[in-house]
Design an enzyme around this catalytic site. Structure first.
Site, PDB file in Angstrom:
ATOM      1  N   TYR A  77       0.812  -1.216   0.000  1.00 55.09           N
ATOM      2  CA  TYR A  77       0.000   0.000   0.000  1.00 55.09           C
ATOM      3  C   TYR A  77       0.849   1.271   0.000  1.00 55.09           C
ATOM      4  O   TYR A  77       0.443   2.290  -0.553  1.00 55.09           O
ATOM      5  CB  TYR A  77      -1.010  -0.006   1.160  1.00 55.09           C
ATOM      6  CG  TYR A  77      -2.162  -0.932   0.836  1.00 55.09           C
ATOM      7  CD1 TYR A  77      -3.131  -0.568  -0.097  1.00 55.09           C
ATOM      8  CD2 TYR A  77      -2.238  -2.197   1.395  1.00 55.09           C
ATOM      9  CE1 TYR A  77      -4.158  -1.423  -0.446  1.00 55.09           C
ATOM     10  CE2 TYR A  77      -3.267  -3.076   1.057  1.00 55.09           C
ATOM     11  CZ  TYR A  77      -4.218  -2.681   0.136  1.00 55.09           C
ATOM     12  OH  TYR A  77      -5.228  -3.526  -0.230  1.00 55.09           O
ATOM     13  N   GLY A 126     -16.265   2.367 -15.777  1.00 54.26           N
ATOM     14  CA  GLY A 126     -14.966   1.734 -15.539  1.00 54.26           C
ATOM     15  C   GLY A 126     -14.910   0.691 -14.450  1.00 54.26           C
ATOM     16  O   GLY A 126     -13.972   0.676 -13.671  1.00 54.26           O
ATOM     17  N   ASN A 153     -12.738   3.401  -6.106  1.00 56.16           N
ATOM     18  CA  ASN A 153     -11.309   3.695  -6.211  1.00 56.16           C
ATOM     19  C   ASN A 153     -10.775   4.286  -4.924  1.00 56.16           C
ATOM     20  O   ASN A 153     -11.456   5.060  -4.255  1.00 56.16           O
ATOM     21  CB  ASN A 153     -11.053   4.658  -7.379  1.00 56.16           C
ATOM     22  CG  ASN A 153     -11.466   4.042  -8.695  1.00 56.16           C
ATOM     23  OD1 ASN A 153     -11.696   2.838  -8.756  1.00 56.16           O
ATOM     24  ND2 ASN A 153     -11.576   4.851  -9.720  1.00 56.16           N
ATOM     25  N   HIS A 204     -14.453   1.964  -0.773  1.00 53.45           N
ATOM     26  CA  HIS A 204     -13.381   1.019  -0.433  1.00 53.45           C
ATOM     27  C   HIS A 204     -12.218   1.702   0.293  1.00 53.45           C
ATOM     28  O   HIS A 204     -11.126   1.147   0.374  1.00 53.45           O
ATOM     29  CB  HIS A 204     -12.871   0.303  -1.695  1.00 53.45           C
ATOM     30  CG  HIS A 204     -13.874  -0.660  -2.254  1.00 53.45           C
ATOM     31  ND1 HIS A 204     -13.797  -1.178  -3.526  1.00 53.45           N
ATOM     32  CD2 HIS A 204     -14.994  -1.206  -1.711  1.00 53.45           C
ATOM     33  CE1 HIS A 204     -14.828  -2.006  -3.739  1.00 53.45           C
ATOM     34  NE2 HIS A 204     -15.564  -2.024  -2.654  1.00 53.45           N
TER      35      HIS A 204
HETATM   36  P1  OAD Z   1     -11.367  -4.045 -12.431  1.00 49.52           P
HETATM   37  O1  OAD Z   1      -9.909  -4.082 -12.685  1.00 49.52           O
HETATM   38  O2  OAD Z   1     -12.013  -5.321 -12.013  1.00 49.52           O
HETATM   39  O3  OAD Z   1     -12.149  -3.553 -13.736  1.00 49.52           O
HETATM   40  C1  OAD Z   1     -11.781  -2.387 -14.415  1.00 49.52           C
HETATM   41  C2  OAD Z   1     -12.742  -2.207 -15.579  1.00 49.52           C
HETATM   42  O4  OAD Z   1     -12.408  -0.982 -16.214  1.00 49.52           O
HETATM   43  C3  OAD Z   1     -12.678  -3.301 -16.644  1.00 49.52           C
HETATM   44  O5  OAD Z   1     -14.000  -3.702 -16.998  1.00 49.52           O
HETATM   45  C4  OAD Z   1     -11.992  -2.617 -17.832  1.00 49.52           C
HETATM   46  O6  OAD Z   1     -12.467  -3.069 -19.081  1.00 49.52           O
HETATM   47  C5  OAD Z   1     -12.400  -1.179 -17.603  1.00 49.52           C
HETATM   48  N1  OAD Z   1     -11.451  -0.204 -18.184  1.00 49.52           N
HETATM   49  C6  OAD Z   1     -10.099  -0.269 -18.289  1.00 49.52           C
HETATM   50  N2  OAD Z   1      -9.612   0.837 -18.850  1.00 49.52           N
HETATM   51  C7  OAD Z   1     -10.657   1.648 -19.106  1.00 49.52           C
HETATM   52  C8  OAD Z   1     -10.816   2.935 -19.687  1.00 49.52           C
HETATM   53  N3  OAD Z   1      -9.769   3.646 -20.133  1.00 49.52           N
HETATM   54  N4  OAD Z   1     -12.051   3.463 -19.800  1.00 49.52           N
HETATM   55  C9  OAD Z   1     -13.142   2.761 -19.362  1.00 49.52           C
HETATM   56  N5  OAD Z   1     -13.059   1.533 -18.803  1.00 49.52           N
HETATM   57  C10 OAD Z   1     -11.847   0.992 -18.681  1.00 49.52           C
HETATM   58  O7  OAD Z   1     -11.630  -2.866 -11.379  1.00 49.52           O
HETATM   59  P2  OAD Z   1     -12.925  -2.575 -10.479  1.00 49.52           P
HETATM   60  O8  OAD Z   1     -14.166  -3.056 -11.150  1.00 49.52           O
HETATM   61  O9  OAD Z   1     -12.854  -1.161 -10.060  1.00 49.52           O
HETATM   62  O10 OAD Z   1     -11.486  -3.633  -4.316  1.00 49.52           O
HETATM   63  O11 OAD Z   1     -12.621  -3.496  -9.233  1.00 49.52           O
HETATM   64  C11 OAD Z   1     -13.530  -3.480  -8.161  1.00 49.52           C
HETATM   65  C12 OAD Z   1     -12.799  -3.746  -6.862  1.00 49.52           C
HETATM   66  O12 OAD Z   1     -12.040  -4.963  -6.999  1.00 49.52           O
HETATM   67  C13 OAD Z   1     -11.742  -2.715  -6.509  1.00 49.52           C
HETATM   68  O13 OAD Z   1     -12.276  -1.578  -5.857  1.00 49.52           O
HETATM   69  C14 OAD Z   1     -10.835  -3.482  -5.592  1.00 49.52           C
HETATM   70  C15 OAD Z   1     -10.752  -4.772  -6.373  1.00 49.52           C
HETATM   71  O14 OAD Z   1     -10.491  -5.916  -5.647  1.00 49.52           O
HETATM   72  C16 OAD Z   1     -10.754  -3.624  -3.189  1.00 49.52           C
HETATM   73  O15 OAD Z   1      -9.544  -3.513  -3.172  1.00 49.52           O
HETATM   74  C17 OAD Z   1     -11.592  -3.748  -1.957  1.00 49.52           C
END
Ligand code: OAD
Length: 248
Positions: free
Chosen positions: A56, A182, A91, A108
């Site tokens: 972190y 996103g 985020n 989060h």
């Molecule tokens: P992910 O990494 O699971 O998903 C990111 C999403 O953003 C994917 O669907 C990509 O296709 C999309 N993406 C990437 N680049 C992009 C761009 N330039 N424009 C638009 N979309 C884009 O991340 P999260 O869904 O945020 O939790 O993950 C959810 C949680 O899982 C996080 O908050 C974290 C993680 O474990 C904790 O740490 C508690």
């Protein structure tokens, strides 16, 4: 789309991808190089605090070299010029706040702050001496300073602000808007917000690079990089809502 009375916005790692913050599940994402159980659980912190601290602290330090992008700015503009809104972000970076968004619920947690292990109080700790991956940080709230942990919601812990989010979802009505940007739709409860908002009557709109797991929960799907797609979408909405106001 007619002017909504309220807008609920949910963002995930994809909104910060064009700022250079790695996502979690994409190729080269954070979870490619780490096992969640080793760095993002309460038991990892008990078992091997040094590894968790280092993970972190590197991410905290990386905040100093990234800037908000056009997607963060478009959301801030939607909030400033559009109807009353709540921005719920998964985020832990501070890019929405730095882009000017005011109502941000970081469900989060936040990299900028650290949480006292004894009292649970949070402090904004981003000075040089707080960003050493080899040295823990001690609180200023206890009589004898206690160690601080990352102010992050780990797997198995309750996300922050759930009552506020539930209140907003309940208050949504037909014609309101739920905008999701996103996020891959893997992690609940965030992944269920669009479906619940739709049940409350809201129109659900998605901006994402590719189709997420919960793509069927959206009335409008805009696939592409948020930094290009979102500013155009927000401009179009704000223009339509202001024309609507002018013609009443
Ligand atoms: P992910 O990494 O699971 O998903 C990111 C999403 O953003 C994917 O669907 C990509 O296709 C999309 N993406 C990437 N680049 C992009 C761009 N330039 N424009 C638009 N979309 C884009 O991340 P999260 O869904 O945020 O939790 O993950 C959810 C949680 O899982 C996080 O908050 C974290 C993680 O474990 C904790 O740490 C508690």
């Amino acid at each position: 789309m007619k002017r909504p009375a309220r807008v609920l916005i949910l963002t995930g790692a994809g909104v910060s991808a064009e700022s250079g913050v790695p996502t979690f599940r994409d190729v080269d994402g954070l979870w490619e190089g780490h096992r969640v159980e080793d760095v993002a659980t309460p038991s990892a912190w008990v078992r091997d605090s040094e590894t968790v601290w280092r993970f972190y602290t590197l991410r905290r330090r990386a905040l100093l070299s990234v800037e908000p992008n056009a997607a963060h700015r478009a959301i801030a503009r939607l909030q400033a010029e559009g109807p009353p809104s709540l921005l719920v972000s998964q985020n832990v970076d501070d890019l929405h706040q730095r882009a000017g968004s005011e109502a941000v619920l970081s469900m989060h947690g936040q990299l900028r702050s650290l949480r006292c292990e004894a009292s649970g109080r949070c402090e904004d700790r981003m000075a040089d001496e707080d960003l050493d991956e080899h040295r823990f940080v001690w609180c200023s709230c206890c009589a004898t300073a206690s160690r601080m942990r990352p102010d992050i919601v780990w797997f198995g812990e309750m996300p922050m602000g759930m009552a506020t989010i539930a209140g907003w979802i309940d208050a949504l009505r037909e014609g309101d808007l739920c905008l999701v940007v996103g996020t891959s739709g893997h992690v609940h409860p965030a992944a269920g917000i669009a479906q619940q908002a739709r049940r409350s009557g809201a129109t659900t709109a998605l901006v994402n690079l590719d189709a997420p797991l919960n793509v069927d929960d959206f009335d409008e799907v805009h696939l592409g990089p948020a930094g290009s797609v979102l500013p155009m979408l927000v401009d179009g909405w704000l223009q339509a809502w202001s024309d609507e106001g002018a013609s009443v």
